[in-house]
Design a protein around this motif. Structure first.
Motif, PDB file in Angstrom:
ATOM      1  N   ASP A   1       0.850  -1.194   0.000  1.00 40.36           N
ATOM      2  CA  ASP A   1       0.000   0.000   0.000  1.00 40.36           C
ATOM      3  C   ASP A   1       0.880   1.237   0.000  1.00 40.36           C
ATOM      4  OD1 ASP A   1      -2.397  -1.377   0.003  1.00 40.36           O
ATOM      5  OD2 ASP A   1      -2.532  -1.420   2.189  1.00 40.36           O
TER       6      ASP A   1
ATOM      7  N   SER B   1       0.521   3.946   1.411  1.00 36.30           N
ATOM      8  CA  SER B   1       0.596   4.627   2.706  1.00 36.30           C
ATOM      9  C   SER B   1       1.439   3.858   3.736  1.00 36.30           C
ATOM     10  CB  SER B   1      -0.815   4.836   3.266  1.00 36.30           C
ATOM     11  OG  SER B   1      -1.426   3.575   3.487  1.00 36.30           O
TER      12      SER B   1
ATOM     13  N   ASP C   1      -7.274   1.117   2.061  1.00 37.62           N
ATOM     14  CA  ASP C   1      -7.197   2.522   2.466  1.00 37.62           C
ATOM     15  C   ASP C   1      -6.324   3.379   1.557  1.00 37.62           C
ATOM     16  OD1 ASP C   1      -8.811   2.084   4.750  1.00 37.62           O
ATOM     17  OD2 ASP C   1      -7.073   1.247   5.785  1.00 37.62           O
ATOM     18  N   SER C   2      -5.643   2.758   0.610  1.00 36.66           N
ATOM     19  CA  SER C   2      -4.765   3.547  -0.252  1.00 36.66           C
ATOM     20  C   SER C   2      -4.483   2.811  -1.548  1.00 36.66           C
ATOM     21  CB  SER C   2      -3.444   3.863   0.476  1.00 36.66           C
ATOM     22  OG  SER C   2      -2.683   2.694   0.642  1.00 36.66           O
TER      23      SER C   2
END
Length: 133
Positions: free
Chosen positions: A52, A54, A113-114
């Motif tokens: 990811d 992030s 989430d990313s």
């Protein structure tokens, strides 16, 4: 000790194709090590790791691209030191297919989430059993 010019032998390449996990060590801004298990594929003399955008790994690589990767079996060590770069667009079909075949995972799909990125590691040096100096 060998370098990128000397691709690892058939036994190591087989392990790289079959083993599921490797340990990725990145460098934190304070100089300490950040070590995490990762899924990977090895293609075109490169390690490829899906992460990811992030993640701590990505933040560390943006500041310091030197990384180390190690397969899990400590009896027959396979360690690679290299330079990481981040690929955020244009994932190569070969790498996406390799992750799908090895893990049943679409590495190009966004994370929860990313955005997903690939870490591409070009090996500077291979350290095998009995070769570390």
């Amino acid at each position: 000790m060998s370098d990128l010019v000397n691709e690892p032998g058939p036994a190591v390449r087989l392990r790289l194709s079959e083993e599921e996990n490797a340990w990725l060590c990145t460098v934190r801004p304070d100089g300490s090590a950040h070590v995490t298990p990762v899924w990977f594929v090895y293609r075109r003399s490169r390690w490829w790791i899906g992460v990811d955008d992030s993640s701590v790994k990505v933040r560390n690589i943006r500041k310091e691209p030197r990384v180390t990767l190690a397969l899990e079996d400590g009896r027959f060590p396979v360690v690679a030191e290299g330079d990481a770069s981040l690929v955020s667009d244009g994932f190569t079909r070969e790498v996406v297919v390799a992750f799908e075949q090895k893990y049943g995972w679409d590495v190009s799909a966004p994370g929860p989430d990313s955005k997903r990125v690939l870490v591409e590691v070009q090996v500077r040096r291979w350290l095998m059993a009995g070769t570390a100096r």
